[in-house]
Structure formats: structure tokens, C-alpha cells
Write a protein that holds these residues in place. Structure first.
Motif, PDB file in Angstrom:
ATOM      1  N   PHE A  51      -8.859  40.692  -4.285  1.00 12.38           N
ATOM      2  CA  PHE A  51      -9.348  42.025  -3.230  1.00 12.38           C
ATOM      3  C   PHE A  51      -8.336  43.009  -3.560  1.00 12.38           C
ATOM      4  O   PHE A  51      -8.704  43.899  -2.775  1.00 12.38           O
ATOM      5  CB  PHE A  51      -9.793  41.084  -2.100  1.00 12.38           C
ATOM      6  N   GLU A  52      -7.033  42.931  -3.159  1.00 12.77           N
ATOM      7  CA  GLU A  52      -5.677  43.585  -2.849  1.00 12.77           C
ATOM      8  C   GLU A  52      -6.425  44.894  -3.488  1.00 12.77           C
ATOM      9  O   GLU A  52      -6.112  45.886  -2.958  1.00 12.77           O
ATOM     10  CB  GLU A  52      -4.525  43.117  -2.808  1.00 12.77           C
ATOM     11  N   LYS A  53      -6.584  44.515  -4.782  1.00 14.36           N
ATOM     12  CA  LYS A  53      -6.748  45.698  -5.769  1.00 14.36           C
ATOM     13  C   LYS A  53      -7.504  46.900  -5.377  1.00 14.36           C
ATOM     14  O   LYS A  53      -7.899  47.710  -5.619  1.00 14.36           O
ATOM     15  CB  LYS A  53      -6.646  44.589  -7.393  1.00 14.36           C
ATOM     16  N   LEU A  54      -8.642  45.911  -5.202  1.00 13.61           N
ATOM     17  CA  LEU A  54     -10.336  46.620  -5.222  1.00 13.61           C
ATOM     18  C   LEU A  54     -10.268  47.593  -3.164  1.00 13.61           C
ATOM     19  O   LEU A  54     -10.937  48.454  -2.807  1.00 13.61           O
ATOM     20  CB  LEU A  54     -11.538  45.561  -4.633  1.00 13.61           C
ATOM     21  N   GLN A  55      -9.277  46.558  -2.875  1.00 11.86           N
ATOM     22  CA  GLN A  55      -9.116  47.989  -0.975  1.00 11.86           C
ATOM     23  C   GLN A  55      -8.615  48.656  -1.443  1.00 11.86           C
ATOM     24  O   GLN A  55      -8.256  49.723  -0.761  1.00 11.86           O
ATOM     25  CB  GLN A  55      -8.204  46.506  -0.075  1.00 11.86           C
ATOM     26  N   HIS A  56      -7.206  48.760  -3.003  1.00  8.91           N
ATOM     27  CA  HIS A  56      -5.908  49.543  -2.601  1.00  8.91           C
ATOM     28  C   HIS A  56      -7.286  51.289  -3.810  1.00  8.91           C
ATOM     29  O   HIS A  56      -7.494  52.315  -3.648  1.00  8.91           O
ATOM     30  CB  HIS A  56      -5.661  49.632  -3.497  1.00  8.91           C
ATOM     31  N   ILE A  57      -8.405  50.704  -4.196  1.00 12.81           N
ATOM     32  CA  ILE A  57      -9.759  51.495  -4.597  1.00 12.81           C
ATOM     33  C   ILE A  57     -10.042  52.190  -3.812  1.00 12.81           C
ATOM     34  O   ILE A  57     -10.178  53.453  -3.897  1.00 12.81           O
ATOM     35  CB  ILE A  57      -9.868  50.881  -6.500  1.00 12.81           C
ATOM     36  N   TYR A  58     -10.687  51.297  -2.719  1.00 16.45           N
ATOM     37  CA  TYR A  58     -11.360  51.749  -1.597  1.00 16.45           C
ATOM     38  C   TYR A  58     -10.708  52.666  -0.901  1.00 16.45           C
ATOM     39  O   TYR A  58     -11.010  54.204  -0.863  1.00 16.45           O
ATOM     40  CB  TYR A  58     -11.859  50.393  -0.851  1.00 16.45           C
ATOM     41  N   LEU A  59      -9.446  53.044  -0.677  1.00 18.03           N
ATOM     42  CA  LEU A  59      -9.091  53.832   0.079  1.00 18.03           C
ATOM     43  C   LEU A  59      -8.668  54.883  -0.413  1.00 18.03           C
ATOM     44  O   LEU A  59      -8.308  55.373  -0.415  1.00 18.03           O
ATOM     45  CB  LEU A  59      -7.479  52.723   0.489  1.00 18.03           C
ATOM     46  N   LEU A  60      -8.569  54.373  -1.980  1.00 19.98           N
ATOM     47  CA  LEU A  60      -8.381  56.206  -2.578  1.00 19.98           C
ATOM     48  C   LEU A  60      -9.113  56.287  -2.877  1.00 19.98           C
ATOM     49  O   LEU A  60      -9.613  57.881  -2.833  1.00 19.98           O
ATOM     50  CB  LEU A  60      -7.950  55.417  -4.453  1.00 19.98           C
ATOM     51  N   LEU A  61     -11.277  56.172  -2.482  1.00 22.89           N
ATOM     52  CA  LEU A  61     -12.177  57.034  -3.207  1.00 22.89           C
ATOM     53  C   LEU A  61     -12.217  57.626  -1.416  1.00 22.89           C
ATOM     54  O   LEU A  61     -12.510  58.836  -1.424  1.00 22.89           O
ATOM     55  CB  LEU A  61     -13.262  55.551  -2.726  1.00 22.89           C
ATOM     56  N   ASP A  62     -11.579  56.464  -0.224  1.00 24.71           N
ATOM     57  CA  ASP A  62     -11.216  57.968   1.233  1.00 24.71           C
ATOM     58  C   ASP A  62     -10.818  59.015   1.278  1.00 24.71           C
ATOM     59  O   ASP A  62     -11.450  59.864   2.066  1.00 24.71           O
ATOM     60  CB  ASP A  62     -10.792  56.277   1.742  1.00 24.71           C
ATOM     61  N   ASP A  63      -9.380  58.745  -0.022  1.00 25.18           N
ATOM     62  CA  ASP A  63      -8.509  59.584   0.189  1.00 25.18           C
ATOM     63  C   ASP A  63     -10.162  61.629  -0.482  1.00 25.18           C
ATOM     64  O   ASP A  63      -9.392  62.491  -0.171  1.00 25.18           O
ATOM     65  CB  ASP A  63      -7.478  59.475  -0.375  1.00 25.18           C
ATOM     66  N   ILE A  64     -10.183  60.954  -1.415  1.00 28.93           N
ATOM     67  CA  ILE A  64     -11.284  61.704  -2.425  1.00 28.93           C
ATOM     68  C   ILE A  64     -12.011  62.187  -1.514  1.00 28.93           C
ATOM     69  O   ILE A  64     -12.674  63.299  -0.936  1.00 28.93           O
ATOM     70  CB  ILE A  64     -11.833  61.551  -3.406  1.00 28.93           C
ATOM     71  N   GLN A  65     -12.864  61.636  -0.416  1.00 30.12           N
ATOM     72  CA  GLN A  65     -13.521  62.115   0.549  1.00 30.12           C
ATOM     73  C   GLN A  65     -13.975  62.764   1.632  1.00 30.12           C
ATOM     74  O   GLN A  65     -13.434  64.436   1.570  1.00 30.12           O
ATOM     75  CB  GLN A  65     -14.393  60.247   0.301  1.00 30.12           C
ATOM     76  N   ALA A  66     -12.241  62.297   1.962  1.00 30.32           N
ATOM     77  CA  ALA A  66     -11.503  63.141   3.282  1.00 30.32           C
ATOM     78  C   ALA A  66     -11.497  64.618   2.760  1.00 30.32           C
ATOM     79  O   ALA A  66     -11.682  66.342   3.127  1.00 30.32           O
ATOM     80  CB  ALA A  66     -10.209  62.589   3.958  1.00 30.32           C
ATOM     81  N   ILE A  67     -10.905  64.760   1.062  1.00 30.18           N
ATOM     82  CA  ILE A  67     -10.669  65.711  -0.039  1.00 30.18           C
ATOM     83  C   ILE A  67     -11.625  66.346  -0.045  1.00 30.18           C
ATOM     84  O   ILE A  67     -11.663  68.019   0.425  1.00 30.18           O
ATOM     85  CB  ILE A  67      -9.864  65.622  -0.511  1.00 30.18           C
TER      86      ILE A  67
END
Length: 91
Positions: A51-67
Motif C-alpha cells: 500500500f505504501e508504494k501504491l500511495q507513492h505512485i498515486y502522489l506521483l500521478l497527482d504531481d503529473i496532473q498538477a504539472i
């Protein structure tokens, strides 16, 4: 054995990639298409079950969307490529 919450997070991440980010990113001429293919394969074959690794991926995807939305509030803004490489590095 994966718990239900982790499995739901995994499916949610796949949906975000498939429905929102991949269609947008595939239209960007400056983005390395081979990198995009590698990340796409990871989402469908090699996402971690932690779950922690998935959460990290989720946050990276959120960063990409923000960009993509032009909403980065950082002195040194992350790049789409840096986030994609970070996703690939998560085992």
C-alpha cells in the motif's frame, strides 16, 4: 495476500492512468514515447502490492496532473519525466 483496501487503491491508480493521464501524456510531442510505453506496461503488469508504494505512485500521478494543469507551487518544479522515472523505480 492483498487486503481489499490495497487492491482498491491499485485499481484506482490503474483507472487514473488509463482514463486521465495516459491520453493526455500520449499527446505531448516532447515526451519520450518509449518511457511512456514502459510506464504503461508497469501499470498493467508490474504494480506493487504494497500500500505504501501504491500511495507513492498515486502522489506521483497527482504531481503529473498538477504539472499538466499548470498548478505546480514549487521553486524547483518537478518534471513529468522525473515523475515517470520515479514510478518505474518503485518495485
Amino acid at each position: 495476500m492483498i487486503d481489499k483496501y490495497t487492491l482498491e487503491r491499485k485499481e484506482h491508480i490503474k483507472n487514473i492512468w488509463r482514463e486521465k493521464l495516459y491520453p493526455q501524456l500520449s499527446q505531448l510531442d516532447f515526451l519520450d514515447k518509449n518511457l511512456l510505453i514502459k510506464v504503461r506496461l508497469k501499470f498493467f503488469k508490474d504494480l506493487p502490492n504494497d500500500f505504501e508504494k501504491l500511495q507513492h505512485i498515486y502522489l506521483l500521478l497527482d504531481d503529473i496532473q498538477a504539472i499538466l494543469n499548470g498548478q505546480v507551487d514549487s521553486l524547483v518544479p518537478p518534471t513529468i519525466e522525473a515523475n515517470l522515472y520515479a514510478i518505474l523505480d518503485i518495485q
